[in-house]
Write a protein that holds these residues in place. Structure first.
Motif, PDB file in Angstrom:
ATOM      1  N   LYS A   3       0.677  -1.102   0.234  1.00 27.55           N
ATOM      2  CA  LYS A   3       0.575  -0.196  -0.392  1.00 27.55           C
ATOM      3  C   LYS A   3       0.859   0.879  -0.347  1.00 27.55           C
ATOM      4  CE  LYS A   3      -4.708  -0.398   2.276  1.00 27.55           C
ATOM      5  NZ  LYS A   3      -5.528  -0.093   3.622  1.00 27.55           N
ATOM      6  N   LEU A  14       1.726  14.226  -8.197  1.00 25.75           N
ATOM      7  CA  LEU A  14       0.175  15.452  -6.785  1.00 25.75           C
ATOM      8  C   LEU A  14       0.850  16.797  -7.849  1.00 25.75           C
ATOM      9  CD1 LEU A  14      -0.963  14.214  -3.909  1.00 25.75           C
ATOM     10  CD2 LEU A  14      -2.076  14.745  -6.203  1.00 25.75           C
ATOM     11  N   TRP A  22      -2.847  24.866 -16.853  1.00 27.86           N
ATOM     12  CA  TRP A  22      -3.897  24.429 -18.476  1.00 27.86           C
ATOM     13  C   TRP A  22      -4.418  26.200 -18.214  1.00 27.86           C
ATOM     14  CZ3 TRP A  22      -4.742  21.964 -13.116  1.00 27.86           C
ATOM     15  CH2 TRP A  22      -5.704  23.198 -11.770  1.00 27.86           C
ATOM     16  N   ASP A  23      -4.536  26.547 -18.131  1.00 28.25           N
ATOM     17  CA  ASP A  23      -4.857  27.812 -17.838  1.00 28.25           C
ATOM     18  C   ASP A  23      -4.043  29.455 -17.807  1.00 28.25           C
ATOM     19  OD1 ASP A  23      -5.240  28.397 -15.943  1.00 28.25           O
ATOM     20  OD2 ASP A  23      -6.999  29.276 -15.167  1.00 28.25           O
ATOM     21  N   LEU A  89      -4.407  43.643 -15.201  1.00 31.66           N
ATOM     22  CA  LEU A  89      -4.174  43.485 -14.067  1.00 31.66           C
ATOM     23  C   LEU A  89      -3.271  45.267 -13.539  1.00 31.66           C
ATOM     24  CD1 LEU A  89      -4.767  41.837 -11.871  1.00 31.66           C
ATOM     25  CD2 LEU A  89      -2.020  40.785 -11.881  1.00 31.66           C
ATOM     26  N   HIS A  90      -2.441  45.785 -14.232  1.00 27.38           N
ATOM     27  CA  HIS A  90      -1.699  46.490 -13.988  1.00 27.38           C
ATOM     28  C   HIS A  90      -2.073  47.759 -14.267  1.00 27.38           C
ATOM     29  CE1 HIS A  90       1.046  44.249 -10.894  1.00 27.38           C
ATOM     30  NE2 HIS A  90       0.805  43.836 -11.957  1.00 27.38           N
ATOM     31  N   ILE A 113     -15.403  47.452 -11.878  1.00 28.72           N
ATOM     32  CA  ILE A 113     -15.456  47.450 -10.305  1.00 28.72           C
ATOM     33  C   ILE A 113     -16.125  45.938 -11.171  1.00 28.72           C
ATOM     34  CG2 ILE A 113     -17.115  47.146  -7.728  1.00 28.72           C
ATOM     35  CD1 ILE A 113     -15.286  49.638  -8.384  1.00 28.72           C
ATOM     36  N   ARG A 116     -13.834  43.353 -11.884  1.00 26.49           N
ATOM     37  CA  ARG A 116     -12.287  43.462 -10.939  1.00 26.49           C
ATOM     38  C   ARG A 116     -10.825  42.749 -11.756  1.00 26.49           C
ATOM     39  NH1 ARG A 116     -10.651  40.557  -7.550  1.00 26.49           N
ATOM     40  NH2 ARG A 116     -10.410  42.061  -5.296  1.00 26.49           N
ATOM     41  N   ASP A 117     -11.287  43.709 -13.029  1.00 28.74           N
ATOM     42  CA  ASP A 117      -9.935  42.935 -14.668  1.00 28.74           C
ATOM     43  C   ASP A 117      -9.153  44.214 -13.774  1.00 28.74           C
ATOM     44  OD1 ASP A 117     -10.799  41.101 -15.664  1.00 28.74           O
ATOM     45  OD2 ASP A 117     -11.430  42.433 -17.740  1.00 28.74           O
ATOM     46  N   VAL A 118      -9.736  45.993 -13.586  1.00 27.86           N
ATOM     47  CA  VAL A 118      -8.779  47.017 -13.871  1.00 27.86           C
ATOM     48  C   VAL A 118      -8.936  47.472 -12.403  1.00 27.86           C
ATOM     49  CG1 VAL A 118      -8.456  49.467 -14.041  1.00 27.86           C
ATOM     50  CG2 VAL A 118      -9.222  47.902 -15.686  1.00 27.86           C
ATOM     51  N   SER A 119      -8.119  47.330 -11.450  1.00 33.43           N
ATOM     52  CA  SER A 119      -7.855  47.328  -9.898  1.00 33.43           C
ATOM     53  C   SER A 119      -8.732  48.939  -9.640  1.00 33.43           C
ATOM     54  CB  SER A 119      -6.371  47.720  -9.566  1.00 33.43           C
ATOM     55  OG  SER A 119      -6.182  47.864  -8.066  1.00 33.43           O
ATOM     56  N   ALA A 120      -9.200  48.603  -8.866  1.00 34.94           N
ATOM     57  CA  ALA A 120     -10.230  49.519  -8.086  1.00 34.94           C
ATOM     58  C   ALA A 120      -9.164  50.645  -7.855  1.00 34.94           C
ATOM     59  CB  ALA A 120     -11.157  49.071  -5.973  1.00 34.94           C
ATOM     60  N   LYS A 121      -8.112  51.102  -7.798  1.00 31.77           N
ATOM     61  CA  LYS A 121      -7.345  51.336  -7.009  1.00 31.77           C
ATOM     62  C   LYS A 121      -6.781  52.426  -7.791  1.00 31.77           C
ATOM     63  CE  LYS A 121      -4.583  49.289  -4.436  1.00 31.77           C
ATOM     64  NZ  LYS A 121      -3.566  47.683  -3.894  1.00 31.77           N
TER      65      LYS A 121
ATOM     66  N   ILE B 105     -14.642  34.846  -9.701  1.00 34.83           N
ATOM     67  CA  ILE B 105     -14.795  36.205  -9.833  1.00 34.83           C
ATOM     68  C   ILE B 105     -13.405  37.323  -8.906  1.00 34.83           C
ATOM     69  CG2 ILE B 105     -16.306  38.051  -8.898  1.00 34.83           C
ATOM     70  CD1 ILE B 105     -18.709  36.197  -8.798  1.00 34.83           C
ATOM     71  N   ASN B 110      -9.919  32.513 -15.298  1.00 34.13           N
ATOM     72  CA  ASN B 110     -10.226  31.033 -16.489  1.00 34.13           C
ATOM     73  C   ASN B 110      -9.944  29.852 -15.500  1.00 34.13           C
ATOM     74  OD1 ASN B 110      -9.673  34.206 -18.378  1.00 34.13           O
ATOM     75  ND2 ASN B 110      -7.385  33.849 -17.624  1.00 34.13           N
ATOM     76  N   LEU B 246     -14.301  44.213  -1.830  1.00 35.12           N
ATOM     77  CA  LEU B 246     -13.476  45.179  -1.721  1.00 35.12           C
ATOM     78  C   LEU B 246     -13.163  46.440  -1.289  1.00 35.12           C
ATOM     79  CD1 LEU B 246     -14.171  47.374  -4.733  1.00 35.12           C
ATOM     80  CD2 LEU B 246     -16.148  44.850  -4.883  1.00 35.12           C
ATOM     81  N   ASP B 249      -9.563  45.709  -1.289  1.00 40.82           N
ATOM     82  CA  ASP B 249      -8.920  46.782  -3.333  1.00 40.82           C
ATOM     83  C   ASP B 249      -8.318  47.813  -2.734  1.00 40.82           C
ATOM     84  OD1 ASP B 249      -9.012  43.905  -4.690  1.00 40.82           O
ATOM     85  OD2 ASP B 249     -10.853  44.530  -5.593  1.00 40.82           O
ATOM     86  N   THR B 250      -9.576  48.689  -1.729  1.00 40.21           N
ATOM     87  CA  THR B 250      -8.847  49.963  -2.360  1.00 40.21           C
ATOM     88  C   THR B 250      -7.897  50.647  -1.382  1.00 40.21           C
ATOM     89  OG1 THR B 250     -10.015  50.651   0.297  1.00 40.21           O
ATOM     90  CG2 THR B 250     -11.318  50.966  -1.822  1.00 40.21           C
ATOM     91  N   ASP B 259       0.183  44.298  -5.349  1.00 44.04           N
ATOM     92  CA  ASP B 259      -0.116  45.798  -5.067  1.00 44.04           C
ATOM     93  C   ASP B 259      -1.527  45.157  -4.378  1.00 44.04           C
ATOM     94  OD1 ASP B 259      -0.136  47.701  -6.572  1.00 44.04           O
ATOM     95  OD2 ASP B 259      -1.688  47.211  -8.361  1.00 44.04           O
ATOM     96  N   ARG B 260      -2.122  43.626  -4.610  1.00 42.07           N
ATOM     97  CA  ARG B 260      -3.078  43.471  -3.422  1.00 42.07           C
ATOM     98  C   ARG B 260      -3.052  42.428  -2.654  1.00 42.07           C
ATOM     99  NH1 ARG B 260      -7.045  42.529  -9.000  1.00 42.07           N
ATOM    100  NH2 ARG B 260      -6.699  44.388 -10.027  1.00 42.07           N
TER     101      ARG B 260
END
Lengths: 356, 355
Positions: A3, A14, A22-23, A89-90, A113, A116-121, B105, B110, B246, B249-250, B259-260
């Motif tokens: 075993k 693993l 894969w992505d 992202l940046h 928002i 979330r691709d673009v940072s909220a900052k 989310i 992806n 969120l 995030d600020t 960065d995050r």
């Protein structure tokens, strides 16, 4: 025993899912724009991506543009047409053209928002110029590092107290909040410098309603208790530099009329004098100058019903929530604003002050 | 051997994992102002039932609730333990599905869901086969590794707080009690503490020490709601599915090399949630093991994992997750109220018999 042998021979496998292969796109197969520009077309948008590109001994800039119905569609199209995938992202700076700001930024901002691709900052700015040429000149200008727009807004490099620094999440908040609006910087191409500040755009519920000058922006920053250190004020008799500032608020609410007494304390240092004015004179003149500016600013803001100073915040205690919803239209125009300015001359520089 | 520290840590970790998840959005949605009222009500109910549960368990030193119920007969077993079992399974399904959705989310847009869900189930599966002592030792390890991160993130999250948003502070409207979103918030309140009744006799602990855990969990309840509220205000915060994320995030810290800050926070929470799933799998498996002693626990856990995984694959979207939350609330309240009360009641009953 058997075993254990089976178990230990399976375990090494693993390691493969750990790589996330894969992505995952390696960093050399991604392009990461530092700033993006968005302009409104008759139908849909036009997007500019400013991508830093490493050249032999410097960092160059490449501008990629695309047109389409929605931002995501455009980014996707650009991604398809480019040799690598676009990764937002940046993104640190978002420049929108004036027309889009006048028509409203809500859809654009809530898209950022949501995904979330673009940072909220990310910092948001308005281009009061032809945005096509604005971005083109960035690509053409010689010796320009790829991060010019970013550096312009960074607190540790180019930021100045008369630039209103507003981030995506703050603009989003202003479009939902009852008592708070936001000012965002307005730029154009300069004559000798790359950028020139026009002033700040007052954004109310996501729409541009008013433009204030950069002097007024300084007052906006001082009101929000941000540091105005380094700002130089020129009077008839002298020019002074602000060393530090702080702000106190006192609110009163009687008969449905809000009144706000604000005390601003500025510490200044004298840089140059014209003739031989007394300290008292300089102090008085500076106080008057700032007082007049404050009054003018608030009158301007009250007419546009945009509360960028966040004055409504101070009345949340007194006004019930259901009425607070109408703060901008019912209470704000009746606001009694009493600014008090205290100027303290901290020092006279390297010369003794000998005036009477 | 006294393992109070392990139990306290496990209690803190699993609750943190549950609180920072959907709890803030539920509370913010439930009322317009004075959010501390629904929060305190939840905390009071939580503490009251945990204390009641511990009191009840103290009548049966060194025994877990399965042996307690079964010593009173089959009826008790079916009446109380079956709903508990169903609750565990449904909670595991919801947690795995919802957390993998959050991951997509928030930062793995992806990655396919099946891969995330497999990851979220594989580690708990492995860990729960190792048995209760291994689970609790892992809890200690995880808390050493991740609690400092979480503490750091909580401290810096005050960066954009505006205290004016505290007002208006009072609310005369108590209609939140009947709102679905408030009922859903009990997911964080009722789900985590049942393990206290399962761990004995393998892991013994002192009842008093659990009070230490309250000191860590109560601020988490409050901060998770108030940090997004004070950053954005109610009118903005209610538009978010994950307001706390969120709010993180600020945070702009130019001196930190990442960065995050959100990523640190989420990765810590995911390890906590994996521990929670592990506990749930283990608890469900020993319930089955008690009813069918001939099957090895390893096989039971594996079978449960497969059932949960398939159920998760069958849920196509976020809307359905919300639906499950709604259906689950019946079981949730049944378990929250009946288990502590019945244990306490049975405890008194058995005491009378002895004397």
């Amino acid at each position: 025993m058997l075993k254990k042998i089976i178990l230990f021979s399976v375990l090494p496998f693993l390691i493969f899912p750990l790589s996330g292969c894969w992505d995952n796109r390696d960093i050399n197969h991604r392009v990461m724009p530092i700033s993006i520009g968005v302009s409104k077309m008759d139908e849909g948008y036009k997007v500019f991506l400013q991508i830093p590109e490493p050249a032999p001994d410097r960092l160059g800039t490449r501008i990629v543009t695309g047109e389409g119905e929605t931002i995501n569609q455009i980014i996707d199209n650009i991604s398809v047409n480019m040799e690598s995938a676009v990764d937002l992202l940046h993104v640190k700076v978002i420049v929108v053209d004036k027309r889009l700001a006048e028509e409203g930024l809500n859809d654009l901002i809530s898209g950022f928002i949501r995904s979330r691709d673009v940072s909220a900052k990310a910092v948001i700015a308005i281009c009061d110029d032809d945005i096509d040429q604005f971005f083109q000149s960035m690509e053409n200008s010689e010796g320009q590092e790829g991060t010019i727009l970013l550096d312009y807004f960074e607190k540790y490099s180019g930021w100045d107290p008369h630039i209103a620094l507003s981030r995506v999440w703050e603009v989003y908040r202003s479009s939902h909040s009852y008592t708070r609006d936001v000012a965002i910087p307005m730029l154009k191409r300069g004559q000798t410098t790359f950028l020139e500040i026009v002033g700040s755009a007052v954004i109310k519920n996501g729409k541009l309603v008013e433009v204030i000058s950069s002097d007024e922006t300084l007052l906006y920053n001082a009101f929000k208790n941000k540091s105005t250190r380094g700002k130089i004020e020129v009077l008839d008799q002298a020019s002074v530099m602000v060393i530090s500032n702080d702000t106190d608020y006192k609110t009163e609410f009687t008969d449905q009329t809000p009144s706000l007494q604000t005390t601003f304390n500025f510490s200044v240092m004298i840089l140059e004098t014209n003739g031989n004015p007394s300290a008292q004179e300089i102090k008085k003149n500076l106080e008057e100058l700032l007082l007049d500016r404050y009054k003018a600013l608030v009158v301007k803001l009250k007419t546009s019903e945009a509360d960028i100073l966040g004055i409504g915040q101070h009345f949340r205690k007194e006004i019930p929530r259901k009425d607070l919803k109408n703060w901008r239209s019912d209470y704000y125009p009746n606001l009694e604003f009493n600014p008090i300015i205290h100027v303290d001359i901290q020092n006279y520089g390297n010369l003794k002050h000998t005036a009477n | 051997m006294d393992r109070s520290l392990q139990v306290v840590m496990m209690y803190i970790l699993t609750h943190l994992g549950l609180i920072f998840f959907l709890y803030p959005a539920n509370i913010i949605e439930s009322t317009d102002q004075g959010h501390w009222i629904p929060i305190s009500l939840g905390i009071i109910i939580h503490i009251a039932f945990v204390l009641l549960y511990l009191k009840g368990l103290s009548f049966f030193p060194g025994r877990n609730i399965i042996t307690i119920y079964s010593s009173f007969g089959k009826v008790y077993l079916i009446l109380f333990l079956l709903p508990v079992f169903l609750y565990f399974i449904s909670a595991a399904i919801i947690i795995v599905r919802a957390y993998s959705e959050i991951l997509t989310i928030i930062f793995l847009a992806n990655t396919p869901l099946w891969a995330l869900m497999a990851l979220l189930l594989f580690i708990p599966l492995f860990l729960s086969i190792q048995g209760v002592q291994a689970i609790f030792r892992t809890g200690i390890l995880v808390s050493f590794l991740f609690l400092p991160f979480l503490l750091f993130v909580l401290i810096v999250s005050f960066q954009n707080v505006d205290v004016s948003y505290l007002y208006p502070i009072w609310n005369n409207d108590f209609s939140f009690i009947t709102k679905q979103s408030y009922i859903n918030s009990f997911f964080a309140i009722s789900g985590g503490f049942l393990f206290l009744g399962f761990v004995q006799p393998e892991i013994s602990f002192q009842r008093k020490k659990i009070v230490i855990a309250f000191a860590a969990v109560i601020p988490a309840f409050i901060l998770s709601v108030y940090i997004p509220l004070l950053t954005f205000g109610k009118a903005t915060a209610e538009t978010f599915v994950f307001p706390f994320v969120l709010a993180l995030d600020t945070i702009a810290l130019s001196w930190i090399m990442f960065d995050r800050a959100t990523v640190f926070f989420l990765l810590s929470l995911i390890t906590f949630i994996m521990l929670f799933i592990t506990l749930v799998l283990w608890k469900a498996s020993i319930i089955i093991h008690h009813s069918f002693p001939s099957i090895k626990t390893g096989y039971i856990v594996a079978a449960l994992t497969i059932v949960i995984y398939i159920a998760c694959l069958l849920i196509p979207n976020w809307q359905q997750v919300q639906m499950l939350f709604k259906w689950n609330s019946v079981l949730r309240f049944y378990v929250l109220f009946t288990v502590p009360l019945s244990i306490c009641f049975l405890g008194h009953l058995s005491k009378k018999k002895v004397y």
